[in-house]
Each structure stands twice: as C-alpha cells, then as structure tokens.
Design a protein around this motif. Structure first.
Motif, PDB file in Angstrom:
ATOM      1  N   LEU A  93       0.919  -1.285   0.121  1.00  0.00           N
ATOM      2  CA  LEU A  93      -0.042   0.171  -0.009  1.00  0.00           C
ATOM      3  C   LEU A  93       0.835   1.335  -0.043  1.00  0.00           C
ATOM      4  N   VAL A  94       0.763   1.789  -1.111  1.00  0.00           N
ATOM      5  CA  VAL A  94       1.621   3.305  -1.312  1.00  0.00           C
ATOM      6  C   VAL A  94       0.793   4.330  -0.116  1.00  0.00           C
ATOM      7  N   THR A  95       1.592   4.862   0.549  1.00  0.00           N
ATOM      8  CA  THR A  95       1.020   5.843   1.550  1.00  0.00           C
ATOM      9  C   THR A  95       2.183   6.497   2.211  1.00  0.00           C
ATOM     10  N   PRO A  96       2.146   7.793   2.769  1.00  0.00           N
ATOM     11  CA  PRO A  96       3.125   8.491   3.582  1.00  0.00           C
ATOM     12  C   PRO A  96       3.512   7.677   4.725  1.00  0.00           C
ATOM     13  N   THR A  97       4.448   7.276   4.895  1.00  0.00           N
ATOM     14  CA  THR A  97       5.120   6.504   5.995  1.00  0.00           C
ATOM     15  C   THR A  97       4.496   6.770   7.412  1.00  0.00           C
ATOM     16  N   LYS A  98       4.419   8.131   7.676  1.00  0.00           N
ATOM     17  CA  LYS A  98       3.716   8.350   9.173  1.00  0.00           C
ATOM     18  C   LYS A  98       2.300   8.060   8.991  1.00  0.00           C
ATOM     19  N   HIS A  99       1.932   8.334   7.850  1.00  0.00           N
ATOM     20  CA  HIS A  99       0.262   7.895   7.841  1.00  0.00           C
ATOM     21  C   HIS A  99       0.269   6.602   7.914  1.00  0.00           C
ATOM     22  N   THR A 238      12.046  14.104   1.769  1.00  0.00           N
ATOM     23  CA  THR A 238      11.100  14.450   3.112  1.00  0.00           C
ATOM     24  C   THR A 238       9.856  15.067   2.395  1.00  0.00           C
ATOM     25  N   GLY A 239       9.792  15.938   1.467  1.00  0.00           N
ATOM     26  CA  GLY A 239       8.629  16.923   1.180  1.00  0.00           C
ATOM     27  C   GLY A 239       7.740  16.112   0.454  1.00  0.00           C
ATOM     28  N   TRP A 240       8.011  14.943  -0.289  1.00  0.00           N
ATOM     29  CA  TRP A 240       7.410  14.322  -1.236  1.00  0.00           C
ATOM     30  C   TRP A 240       6.312  13.503  -0.770  1.00  0.00           C
ATOM     31  N   ARG A 241       6.290  13.179   0.810  1.00  0.00           N
ATOM     32  CA  ARG A 241       5.596  12.473   1.350  1.00  0.00           C
ATOM     33  C   ARG A 241       4.948  11.167   0.950  1.00  0.00           C
ATOM     34  N   LEU A 242       6.218  10.313   0.471  1.00  0.00           N
ATOM     35  CA  LEU A 242       5.978   9.065  -0.167  1.00  0.00           C
ATOM     36  C   LEU A 242       6.506   7.898   0.581  1.00  0.00           C
ATOM     37  N   GLY A 243       5.718   6.977   1.018  1.00  0.00           N
ATOM     38  CA  GLY A 243       6.299   5.750   1.706  1.00  0.00           C
ATOM     39  C   GLY A 243       5.069   4.558   1.349  1.00  0.00           C
ATOM     40  N   TRP A 244       5.225   3.526   2.412  1.00  0.00           N
ATOM     41  CA  TRP A 244       4.417   2.238   1.962  1.00  0.00           C
ATOM     42  C   TRP A 244       4.487   1.428   3.119  1.00  0.00           C
ATOM     43  N   ALA A 245       3.228   0.661   3.246  1.00  0.00           N
ATOM     44  CA  ALA A 245       3.291  -0.273   4.195  1.00  0.00           C
ATOM     45  C   ALA A 245       3.202  -1.759   3.546  1.00  0.00           C
ATOM     46  N   ILE A 246       3.803  -2.687   3.939  1.00  0.00           N
ATOM     47  CA  ILE A 246       3.739  -4.039   3.506  1.00  0.00           C
ATOM     48  C   ILE A 246       3.222  -4.908   4.217  1.00  0.00           C
ATOM     49  N   ALA A 247       2.298  -5.781   3.944  1.00  0.00           N
ATOM     50  CA  ALA A 247       1.494  -6.701   5.239  1.00  0.00           C
ATOM     51  C   ALA A 247       0.835  -7.574   4.027  1.00  0.00           C
ATOM     52  N   SER A 248       0.250  -8.534   4.940  1.00  0.00           N
ATOM     53  CA  SER A 248      -0.683  -9.749   4.258  1.00  0.00           C
ATOM     54  C   SER A 248      -1.678  -8.880   3.509  1.00  0.00           C
ATOM     55  N   GLU A 249      -2.336  -9.772   2.486  1.00  0.00           N
ATOM     56  CA  GLU A 249      -3.534  -8.969   1.983  1.00  0.00           C
ATOM     57  C   GLU A 249      -4.554  -8.739   2.590  1.00  0.00           C
TER      58      GLU A 249
END
Length: 384
Positions: A93-99, A238-249
């Motif tokens: 899931l692509v999302t800001p890391t802090k989010h 840092t200003g791009w606010r792009l991160g991710w979460a990796i998890a089971s479906e």
C-alpha cells in the motif's frame, strides 16, 4: 471542545523546536540546528525529472487507492530482493510513512489494548497509540548497552491486553540497529503470544556497519507484521511524503479502508518519480550514505573531546544521542544551549521517559556546521 483522546497526546517536540529555530533565524539569530531528521541533500535530479515528466504527461488525477501498479511492483521487488520479505505487489500500500503508522494503530488497536515499544523511541508511535485509545508500554533500553532492546524485557511486559510490538531499526533517536538474533528472539515471543508487530524501517538504507534485517522476512512473521518504510530519508525526499506499508492481503485491506476514507491515494504525479527512485541509478544514494558516515565519525570524535558528554557510535540513521553529566532536565539543558550557545538539539525527554539525561543531535548537515556547532557546545558545557 477538543476530544478526550487528543488531550492525552503531546505536541511533537521535534516539530515545535524546528518552528522555534525557524522563528529565531527569521529574526536574525545565527542558529546552528542539529534538530531536524532531514537529509540536507537535494532529491536526485533523475527523480525530479521523472516527476516533471508525469506532470507534462497530465498524470494529475486520482490513482488506485493502494498506488499505481508500477510502484507497488517496484516496492515489492525491492522488499523481496533486498530484505527477503516474500511479498508481491498485492501486499503493498503506497502511503506516507507516518500515515501508515497511524493507519496501523487505527486498524488494529482497540480501546484498552497495550502496545509494547522501546524507550527512548520516536514520539509519533506514542501519539498514534493514544489516538487509537490504546495504551503504550515502555521497555527501557540503556545507553551502556547501546540502546538495544532486551527481548526478555519485552516478554516480561506482556499482559492479556497486549496486542502489538513496535520496532524501529535503525532507530530514531539513537541510531542503533537491532541485531538479527535479537529480532529472531522477538519474533518467537510475538508468535508464542499471538502478537502483531509494526516494524518501522524508514532508515533501512542508511546503515554503516552490519546489514539490515526485516522481521517480516521470518516466514511465520509475515502475516502478523506491518512493515513500513519510504523514500524520505534514503533519497532526500522528505517533502514528497511518499512511503509504503507491506502486509498480508487481509491486513492490507484493513489499512486500505482507512486510506480510502482519509487521503484517498498518494499524490499521483509523484508516484512515477518514486518508481524512478527505486529502480533508477543508486549512485547518489550510496554517496549520501558515505557522506553521512564521514559526518558521524567526525561528530563522534568531536563529542568525545567535550567534558561532560558521552556518546555511542550508532550503526545507522543520522542521529547521535549523547548522554550528559549535569543533573538538569533535558528540556532545560537544550533550552539553555539554544539561548546561550545558539545551537539547537532536541531534548531526550521528547523521545520518552528514558531519554532524560540525553539529547538528540542530527548530523544531517555540513561538516562545517558540525565543527562550528560542536565547538559552541564545547564552550557551553564548560559553563555548566
């Protein structure tokens, strides 16, 4: 009226200090700031160019809530080959890391649940837990042991209400890297007690000694781990606010429910740039890490010359967490340092009760600033 859940959440100490430093600088003060966790490099040009191209191509509308397919694939491929996490694009899931951290708290914690985490730690974990109306339980780490968490302390902290363990390696604020064998012990504890793990690996590519190890790479841990990371630190984004979460479906679906009802999706035109960051040339990233290591070694050497300060040599991230001798609260210590030496560092108490007696210094700044700033701190320490 402010909600009761928010009343228990303190303001971010790091952001508050950064705002104060900006205000003082605007008034003409000659402040050297070691306070913010942000690379002082510019985002590599190939990444910027990819973003410009996506704008020129008119890629400015909503994307799939979980992110564009190319980016989800790039992230999963990176996680598989670099971190041995057996995942596919469906697990990203692509999302800001802090989010991602806040979504994990809201998606998996109920009122009264307990969450075990290291102390000192990044204060945002505490905030996310409290906003979810759960309860943080601190496991103290020791300066003398390099701030590495003891699995036995984690096990001793478990109660019937315990739901989750939060890990951060490399660590903010201490820079320590949790050894693989320690993570394997924690994994066994999580499995035996049916606990989830939130593993924050945002500094995974900024390591100077040893190797990064992801707890989700342990086969029995993948389904109970939420791994979060991102581009901010590795690529000076840092200003791009792009991160991710990796998890089971299944777990990812829970996170995506919150994503769709909050930010909908990440910024569309930034996502092709993220693909370029992950799959494109890595030479600037490698040069940045090499430079951070030089700065770390310089700062450590200079701090060890200062009366009243002790410092560990961190294995990752770009922070030092020195211990000081004077018996004053870290907030007072750092305020005096800012007022009298015009050097900004972050009080250790901003990172949990066990951070008292220390302060965080970010060496994500030039060698000239490090030399001058620590020279000022050296003079300041002689006045205490």
């Amino acid at each position: 009226m402010v909600s009761k859940r928010l009343m228990g959440v303190p303001a971010s100490g790091t952001i508050a200090l950064s705002n104060l430093v900006s205000f003082m600088k605007s008034k003409g003060a000659d402040i050297i700031s070691f306070s913010m966790g942000e690379p002082d490099f510019t985002t590599p040009q190939n990444i910027i160019d990819a973003c410009k191209k996506s704008l020129d191509d008119g890629f400015t509308h909503y994307t799939n809530s979980a992110g564009i397919p190319e980016l989800r694939k790039a992230i999963s491929t990176k996680a598989f080959y670099e971190n041995n996490i057996h995942c596919t694009a469906k697990n990203v899931l692509v999302t800001p890391t802090k989010h991602a951290i806040f979504m994990a708290a809201l998606a998996f914690l109920d009122r009264g649940d307990e969450v075990i985490m290291e102390d000192p730690n990044w204060v945002t974990y505490d905030a996310a837990i409290r906003i979810a109306e759960a309860k943080p339980k601190f496991v103290t780490t020791s300066f003398d042991d390099g701030f590495v968490v003891d699995p036995a302390k984690i096990e001793d902290s478990i109660t019937p209400k315990t739901k989750m363990i939060i890990l951060n390696s490399p660590s903010n604020p201490t820079g320590n890297v949790i050894p693989r064998e320690t993570l394997e012990e924690i994994a066994n504890i999580a499995i035996e007690n049916d606990l989830m793990v939130l593993s924050d690996e945002i500094y995974e590519n900024i390591i100077y000694e040893g190797n990064h190890f992801s707890i989700a790479s342990i086969p029995e841990m993948f389904d109970r781990t939420i791994t979060v990371s991102g581009l901010s630190k590795t690529y000076a984004m840092t200003g791009w606010r792009l991160g991710w979460a990796i998890a089971s479906e299944e777990n990812l679906k829970a996170l995506d429910i919150i994503q769709t009802h909050s930010i909908s999706c990440c910024t569309s035109f930034a996502q092709p740039a993220a693909v370029e960051a992950i799959t494109g040339p890595q030479n600037e990233k490698e040069a940045m890490v090499k430079e951070f290591r030089k700065r770390r070694d310089l700062a450590v050497d200079l701090i060890r010359e200062i009366r009243g300060l002790e410092v560990n040599v961190p294995q990752g991230a770009f922070y030092l967490f020195p211990r000081y001798a004077p018996k004053i609260r870290s907030e007072i210590m750092c305020t005096k340092m800012l007022e009298e030496a015009q050097v900004a560092v972050t009080p250790g108490s901003a990172f949990g009760p066990n951070g008292e007696g220390c302060f965080r210094l970010s060496y994500a700044t030039s060698e000239e600033q490090i030399i001058e700033g620590l020279s000022r701190i050296k003079k300041f320490m002689f006045t205490l």
